[in-house]
Design a protein around this motif. Structure first.
Motif, mmCIF file in Angstrom:
data_model
loop_
_atom_site.group_PDB
_atom_site.id
_atom_site.type_symbol
_atom_site.label_atom_id
_atom_site.label_comp_id
_atom_site.label_asym_id
_atom_site.label_seq_id
_atom_site.Cartn_x
_atom_site.Cartn_y
_atom_site.Cartn_z
ATOM 1 N N GLY A 39 96.968 -29.011 84.833
ATOM 2 C CA GLY A 39 95.983 -29.467 84.944
ATOM 3 C C GLY A 39 95.768 -28.746 85.972
ATOM 4 O O GLY A 39 96.545 -27.541 87.267
ATOM 5 N N ALA A 40 94.301 -28.538 86.495
ATOM 6 C CA ALA A 40 94.223 -28.998 88.238
ATOM 7 C C ALA A 40 94.495 -28.532 89.226
ATOM 8 O O ALA A 40 94.727 -27.735 90.173
ATOM 9 N N GLY A 41 95.866 -29.615 89.068
ATOM 10 C CA GLY A 41 96.727 -30.041 89.582
ATOM 11 C C GLY A 41 97.721 -28.882 90.094
ATOM 12 O O GLY A 41 98.835 -29.280 91.033
ATOM 13 N N GLY A 42 98.410 -28.268 88.695
ATOM 14 C CA GLY A 42 99.139 -27.654 88.162
ATOM 15 C C GLY A 42 100.543 -27.632 88.474
ATOM 16 O O GLY A 42 100.878 -28.750 88.254
ATOM 17 N N GLY A 43 101.216 -26.826 87.373
ATOM 18 C CA GLY A 43 102.801 -27.117 87.257
ATOM 19 C C GLY A 43 103.146 -27.692 88.343
ATOM 20 O O GLY A 43 104.089 -27.859 88.979
ATOM 21 N N ALA A 44 102.700 -26.179 89.026
ATOM 22 C CA ALA A 44 102.995 -26.565 90.970
ATOM 23 C C ALA A 44 101.661 -25.929 91.179
ATOM 24 O O ALA A 44 101.252 -24.928 90.733
ATOM 25 N N ASP A 45 101.172 -26.349 92.871
ATOM 26 C CA ASP A 45 100.040 -25.728 92.997
ATOM 27 C C ASP A 45 100.514 -25.742 94.492
ATOM 28 O O ASP A 45 101.058 -24.479 94.337
ATOM 29 N N TRP A 46 100.376 -26.048 95.782
ATOM 30 C CA TRP A 46 100.288 -25.277 96.343
ATOM 31 C C TRP A 46 101.702 -25.336 97.214
ATOM 32 O O TRP A 46 101.896 -25.505 98.473
ATOM 33 N N SER A 47 102.680 -25.572 96.681
ATOM 34 C CA SER A 47 103.605 -25.964 97.246
ATOM 35 C C SER A 47 104.357 -24.905 97.880
ATOM 36 O O SER A 47 104.274 -23.680 97.260
ATOM 37 N N SER A 48 105.408 -24.901 99.083
ATOM 38 C CA SER A 48 105.861 -23.223 99.504
ATOM 39 C C SER A 48 107.409 -22.991 98.524
ATOM 40 O O SER A 48 108.212 -24.083 99.249
ATOM 41 N N PRO A 49 107.390 -22.030 97.895
ATOM 42 C CA PRO A 49 108.333 -22.178 97.208
ATOM 43 C C PRO A 49 109.611 -21.457 97.827
ATOM 44 O O PRO A 49 109.401 -20.598 99.565
ATOM 45 N N SER A 50 110.900 -21.693 98.038
ATOM 46 C CA SER A 50 111.815 -21.095 98.929
ATOM 47 C C SER A 50 112.434 -19.774 97.847
ATOM 48 O O SER A 50 113.003 -19.811 96.849
ATOM 49 N N PHE A 51 113.197 -18.829 98.342
ATOM 50 C CA PHE A 51 114.436 -18.013 97.802
ATOM 51 C C PHE A 51 115.216 -17.902 98.702
ATOM 52 O O PHE A 51 115.434 -17.644 99.210
ATOM 53 N N SER A 52 116.838 -18.193 97.765
ATOM 54 C CA SER A 52 117.709 -17.724 98.362
ATOM 55 C C SER A 52 118.432 -16.953 98.318
ATOM 56 O O SER A 52 118.949 -16.642 97.327
ATOM 57 N N HIS A 53 118.818 -15.720 99.384
ATOM 58 C CA HIS A 53 119.924 -15.172 99.743
ATOM 59 C C HIS A 53 121.401 -15.716 99.304
ATOM 60 O O HIS A 53 121.801 -14.394 98.102
ATOM 61 N N ARG A 54 122.040 -16.444 99.457
ATOM 62 C CA ARG A 54 123.084 -16.956 99.105
ATOM 63 C C ARG A 54 122.975 -17.383 97.035
ATOM 64 O O ARG A 54 123.982 -16.530 96.681
ATOM 65 N N THR A 55 122.381 -17.809 96.593
ATOM 66 C CA THR A 55 122.046 -17.991 95.079
ATOM 67 C C THR A 55 121.421 -16.796 94.370
ATOM 68 O O THR A 55 121.366 -16.571 92.886
ATOM 69 N N GLY A 56 119.821 -16.364 95.218
ATOM 70 C CA GLY A 56 119.625 -15.590 94.412
ATOM 71 C C GLY A 56 118.428 -16.496 93.704
ATOM 72 O O GLY A 56 118.017 -15.752 92.513
#
Length: 718
Positions: free
Chosen positions: A432-449
């Motif tokens: 919905g308008a609240g999204g599967g993922a809305d405005w959470s800040s994601p992270s990219f890990s150099h350790r796991t990719g």
């Protein structure tokens, strides 16, 4: 060239970038991709943070990743409070959305109360506090650069403060920055800009600061600004809706571009080697009514790669054409270097509410896993796009409601999945308008990719019954839930997910670390530490208010700390515990957790005041809105509102018999059916008909009208 081309080049220079291979140096890369000479640039965008955490998102790539590894899966259970302060004296009346940043042992954070703080990262002592006004806005992060701290105010003023003292060095008012809009008359108050405001986190790079705007629900014309960091002079403005003569102007019907929305209220990413700023632009206006604004509506729902120094568009990618679902891509874009089939790819990870990631080449905008324009449901009045883009790989959440999850639809609504059409009949869609993922800040890990992000399981009910004004209500009585998911950008597939009781899609950012520990907050006030390999919970801490900001980590005198601002934000939980708690944690910290607040309801609650059975005559009048002044049902039938039950919230003792009545003056059939507990069902009542039911079981019973399902009530039996 088709405007939906994934290499939507604006200049011949940008057109030379398609199909290039890996280059030998940053200088060669910049020269080849931009067509202009370049000097070597350090890969500062992609360096993991360490002692410092200088911006929202950590580094210029928004990776939210730290190389610090003294807090490990083995010792994380020993984390305790190093210190804790209430920035605003314990005020619980305001929500907080600001990410904490750190430089040389000092933390910088802004509150909704419009105060900027510098705090000693080792002791929690406030070094300075500067007020920037009283008009609030969504302040999501202070930028640091040139010994200045940059922030915004609700009065549409950008401030540059001395990092050491908090003294104001310069200000820049942006209230009527409507240059370039030939139809704008600031004195009339009718400019798109006059309806919008500055918002989000500020970003600093190489002498410039980047600031975005909000206001798409009010018909603002979106824009992103670059300003000279030393003086506050506006260097360039990029408009979210192109004006006459600009690329994409023909994607708006008539003059709808003037109030078209497409605001950029999430902070961008920066690639110094390419000299590009990657900015996401939000939904068009009106939000759910596409009938007046035919066309694809660029740059709404777009990731735009903009020349960082000139503001010129290099390329764009639109994830939703002619949006009528509020599916703006409002997660901050993440830049990453990954290996795909033995080849190094420099990508930008973009996505959000559709529940899909669009992984694109940073130089060209080409999709690295392919992209298919698929036919989607059509609605002539909505002027829908015949196709929508689907990336290779898989969605990171489901894209339609499920009856075995929190996305179970409230009965009697029309329902559908991503890109299902709607008009005036209330229609439940997921995401919905609240999204599967809305405005959470994601992270990219150099350790796991892997890329980590929080998501929500939240339906929205769409309709245009209010004249095209925003109507993406969350159905009353529905359940909320969510989780965190790890996506492998090398394949765009899910590596693992941990689903739980709480939506984690609204500011619940993820921090990843070199030791393998993830940190993320929850709406119930709990900060969690998770194993980055599978999401197993390793540690929890009660912060005293909803944690809807991004945790960060920094180092002082060789000691690693984790910090977070806990203050709730009301999304999607209006009753989320709020506050002003700034926490710092370290191994062996002696400060204990805060008292646990009352957690928010896991259902979308009816919040109208309870009316006693005695005051209502133990009667619920269908299709009418309660007149609280007269303490009686209204006199006019209503087929649209969510509160067309009189009273909407009835409180009775066990054993009470309640009468449900459809007044003879109504013109429509009505009813009341309990969900999901199936406690009672009046069937359809014609005007003048009634039904009685005796409540012998204590509990909270939601019900709605099978004819006008958005009309929902609640009976609490004690």
């Amino acid at each position: 060239m088709d405007r939906r081309s994934f290499l939507a080049t604006a200049t011949a220079a940008a057109g030379t970038t398609a199909g290039i291979g890996i280059l030998n140096s940053p200088a060669q890369a910049a020269e080849t991709r931009t067509g202009t000479p370049a000097t070597p640039v350090p890969r500062q965008a992609f360096e993991a943070t360490a002692k410092n955490f200088p911006k929202a998102g950590g580094n210029l790539a928004n990776q939210n990743y730290s190389s610090l590894k003294k807090i490990t899966p083995r010792n994380v259970k020993q984390l305790g409070g190093a210190w804790h302060i209430n920035l605003e004296g314990g005020d619980t009346g305001r929500a907080q959305q600001c990410a904490v940043v750190a430089q040389d042992g000092v933390l910088y954070v802004a509150t909704t109360q419009q105060n900027i703080f510098a705090v000693n990262g080792r002791t929690g002592a406030v070094k300075w506090k500067t007020s920037v006004g009283t008009e609030t806005t969504n302040m999501r992060g202070v930028a640091l650069g040139e010994r200045l701290a940059f922030t915004i105010s609700g009065a549409n003023i950008i401030y540059a403060l001395d990092q050491r003292t908090g003294a104001v060095v310069w200000t820049r008012e942006m209230l009527i920055e409507d240059q370039g809009d030939p139809g704008c008359d600031p004195a009339s108050g009718q400019c798109g800009g006059s309806k919008g405001s500055l918002a989000g986190a500020v970003v600093y790079w190489d002498g410039l600061i980047y600031v975005g705007t909000q206001g798409s629900t009010a018909g603002a014309r979106g824009r992103g600004y670059a300003l000279n960091a030393a003086t506050g002079e506006v260097v360039w403005t990029f408009w979210g809706t192109p004006g006459p003569g600009e690329f994409g102007h023909d994607t708006w019907e008539g003059d709808t571009w003037k109030t078209g929305g497409a605001v950029c209220w999430i902070h961008p990413a920066v690639d110094p080697e390419l000299g590009l700023v990657y900015w996401t632009f939000g939904n068009p206006y009106p939000r759910t009514d596409g009938s007046t604004r035919g066309g694809d509506n660029l740059f709404a729902n777009c990731l735009v790669a903009i020349d960082a120094k000139t503001g010129k568009r290099r390329w764009h990618f639109q994830s939703v054409h002619h949006d009528i679902w509020d599916y703006d891509g409002v997660m901050s874009p993440v830049l990453a270097d990954i290996q795909i089939k033995g080849r190094k790819r420099e990508v930008v990870v973009y996505g959000s509410k559709t529940g899909m990631y669009y992984i694109l080449d940073r130089a060209t905008g080409d999709p690295v896993h392919g992209m298919e324009e698929r036919p989607v449901p059509q609605h002539a009045a909505q002027k829908t796009s015949p196709t929508q883009p689907f990336p290779g790989g898989e969605p990171f959440v489901e894209t339609e409601p499920r009856i075995d999850k929190a996305t179970r639809p409230v009965p009697f609504y029309a329902t559908g999945g991503v890109f299902e059409v709607h008009w005036d009949r209330p229609t439940i869609l997921y995401p919905g308008a609240g999204g599967g993922a809305d405005w959470s800040s994601p992270s990219f890990s150099h350790r796991t990719g892997l890329v980590y992000v929080g998501y929500g399981l939240i339906n929205s009910a769409y309709s245009n019954t209010h004249g095209g004004r925003v109507n993406t209500a969350r159905p009353l009585g529905e359940y909320f839930a969510g989780g965190v998911v790890a996506v492998d950008p090398r394949t765009n597939t899910v590596s693992w997910r941990q689903e739980g009781d709480w939506s984690l899609a609204h500011g619940n950012g993820v921090l990843s670390t070199a030791s393998g520990v993830l940190f993320q907050g929850r709406p119930d006030g709990v900060l969690t530490a998770l194993d980055d390999s599978d999401g197993e919970e390793l540690w929890t801490w009660q912060c005293g208010a909803g944690v809807n900001t991004s945790p960060m980590t920094y180092e002082v005198d060789g000691e690693q700390y984790v910090a977070v601002l806990a203050g709730g934000n009301g999304l999607p939980y209006p009753d989320i515990p709020r506050g002003d708690h700034l926490w710092a944690f370290k191994v062996g910290g002696k400060v204990g957790p805060a008292p646990a607040p009352t957690p928010p309801s896991k259902r979308n609650q009816i919040r109208s005041a309870a009316v006693s059975g005695a005051a209502a005559g133990n009667t619920i009048t269908l299709g009418r809105i309660w007149d609280s002044a007269k303490n009686a049902p209204g006199t006019t039938e209503n087929l649209v509102s969510q509160n067309a039950m009189s009273p909407q919230h009835l409180a009775i003792p066990r054993g009470t018999t309640v009468t449900f009545t459809n007044p003879s003056a109504n013109k429509s059939a009505h009813g009341a059916v309990a969900f999901f507990e199936a406690e009672f069902d009046t069937g359809l009542l014609m005007p003048g008909d009634s039904y009685t039911y005796t409540f012998n079981t204590s509990g909270e019973f939601f019900y709605n009208d099978p004819v006008s399902p958005q009309s929902t009530g609640k009976i609490v039996v004690s």
